[in-house]
Write a protein that holds these residues in place. Sequence first.
Motif, mmCIF file in Angstrom:
data_model
loop_
_atom_site.group_PDB
_atom_site.id
_atom_site.type_symbol
_atom_site.label_atom_id
_atom_site.label_comp_id
_atom_site.label_asym_id
_atom_site.label_seq_id
_atom_site.Cartn_x
_atom_site.Cartn_y
_atom_site.Cartn_z
ATOM 1 N N LYS A 278 -18.230 108.441 45.314
ATOM 2 C CA LYS A 278 -18.752 109.601 44.576
ATOM 3 C C LYS A 278 -17.809 109.988 43.438
ATOM 4 O O LYS A 278 -18.245 110.295 42.339
ATOM 5 C CB LYS A 278 -18.886 110.807 45.518
ATOM 6 C CG LYS A 278 -20.179 110.867 46.249
ATOM 7 C CD LYS A 278 -21.226 111.520 45.392
ATOM 8 C CE LYS A 278 -22.336 112.072 46.252
ATOM 9 N NZ LYS A 278 -23.508 112.400 45.469
ATOM 10 N N GLN A 279 -16.529 109.950 43.710
ATOM 11 C CA GLN A 279 -15.547 110.324 42.691
ATOM 12 C C GLN A 279 -15.502 109.295 41.571
ATOM 13 O O GLN A 279 -15.443 109.636 40.400
ATOM 14 C CB GLN A 279 -14.161 110.468 43.322
ATOM 15 C CG GLN A 279 -14.069 111.617 44.281
ATOM 16 C CD GLN A 279 -12.772 111.619 45.062
ATOM 17 O OE1 GLN A 279 -12.104 110.605 45.196
ATOM 18 N NE2 GLN A 279 -12.417 112.779 45.594
ATOM 19 N N GLY B 198 -19.150 108.988 39.783
ATOM 20 C CA GLY B 198 -19.690 110.223 39.221
ATOM 21 C C GLY B 198 -20.367 111.081 40.272
ATOM 22 O O GLY B 198 -20.970 110.567 41.212
ATOM 23 N N THR B 199 -20.286 112.374 40.083
ATOM 24 C CA THR B 199 -20.849 113.297 41.074
ATOM 25 C C THR B 199 -22.372 113.262 41.111
ATOM 26 O O THR B 199 -22.977 113.709 42.073
ATOM 27 C CB THR B 199 -20.380 114.740 40.796
ATOM 28 O OG1 THR B 199 -20.711 115.071 39.437
ATOM 29 C CG2 THR B 199 -18.887 114.879 41.013
ATOM 30 N N ASN B 200 -22.998 112.719 40.060
ATOM 31 C CA ASN B 200 -24.465 112.610 40.054
ATOM 32 C C ASN B 200 -24.964 111.364 40.773
ATOM 33 O O ASN B 200 -26.169 111.160 40.883
ATOM 34 C CB ASN B 200 -24.989 112.615 38.618
ATOM 35 C CG ASN B 200 -24.785 113.966 37.972
ATOM 36 O OD1 ASN B 200 -24.802 114.993 38.634
ATOM 37 N ND2 ASN B 200 -24.559 113.971 36.666
ATOM 38 N N SER C 254 -24.189 114.937 52.109
ATOM 39 C CA SER C 254 -23.879 114.411 50.773
ATOM 40 C C SER C 254 -24.559 113.082 50.481
ATOM 41 O O SER C 254 -24.390 112.527 49.400
ATOM 42 C CB SER C 254 -22.358 114.220 50.631
ATOM 43 O OG SER C 254 -21.708 115.443 50.803
#
Length: 104
Positions: free
Chosen positions: A66-67, A70-72, A96
């Motif tokens: 995720k990091q 990207g958070t999207n 998540s």
Amino acid sequence: MSFQILAEAKKIAKITLVGEIDSLSAREFQKEIEKMAAESPDELVLFVENLSFISSAGLRVLIFAKQKMGTNLAIFIVKPQEAVLDTLDKTGLLHSVNIVDQYL
């Protein structure tokens, strides 16, 4: 149990995980994520039907994904076994990711 990764990446990165993700195999998993991050995928699909265990090191790789991507980034986990699902639930990562029975 052995650990195996089958991967392909484009806008949808797909990884099939087989066996167990422990501290050693998590490194291999992370290397694959790092390679796929270069493609800047929109979705990460993990086929885990034959993954019987995921350690905290494996969970850290999911957070790393995720990091790094990207958070999207949408993460789909396809057909997790009960032990994997239970681990995701107990750690709060279940909220998540998207748990699905199949990914088209």
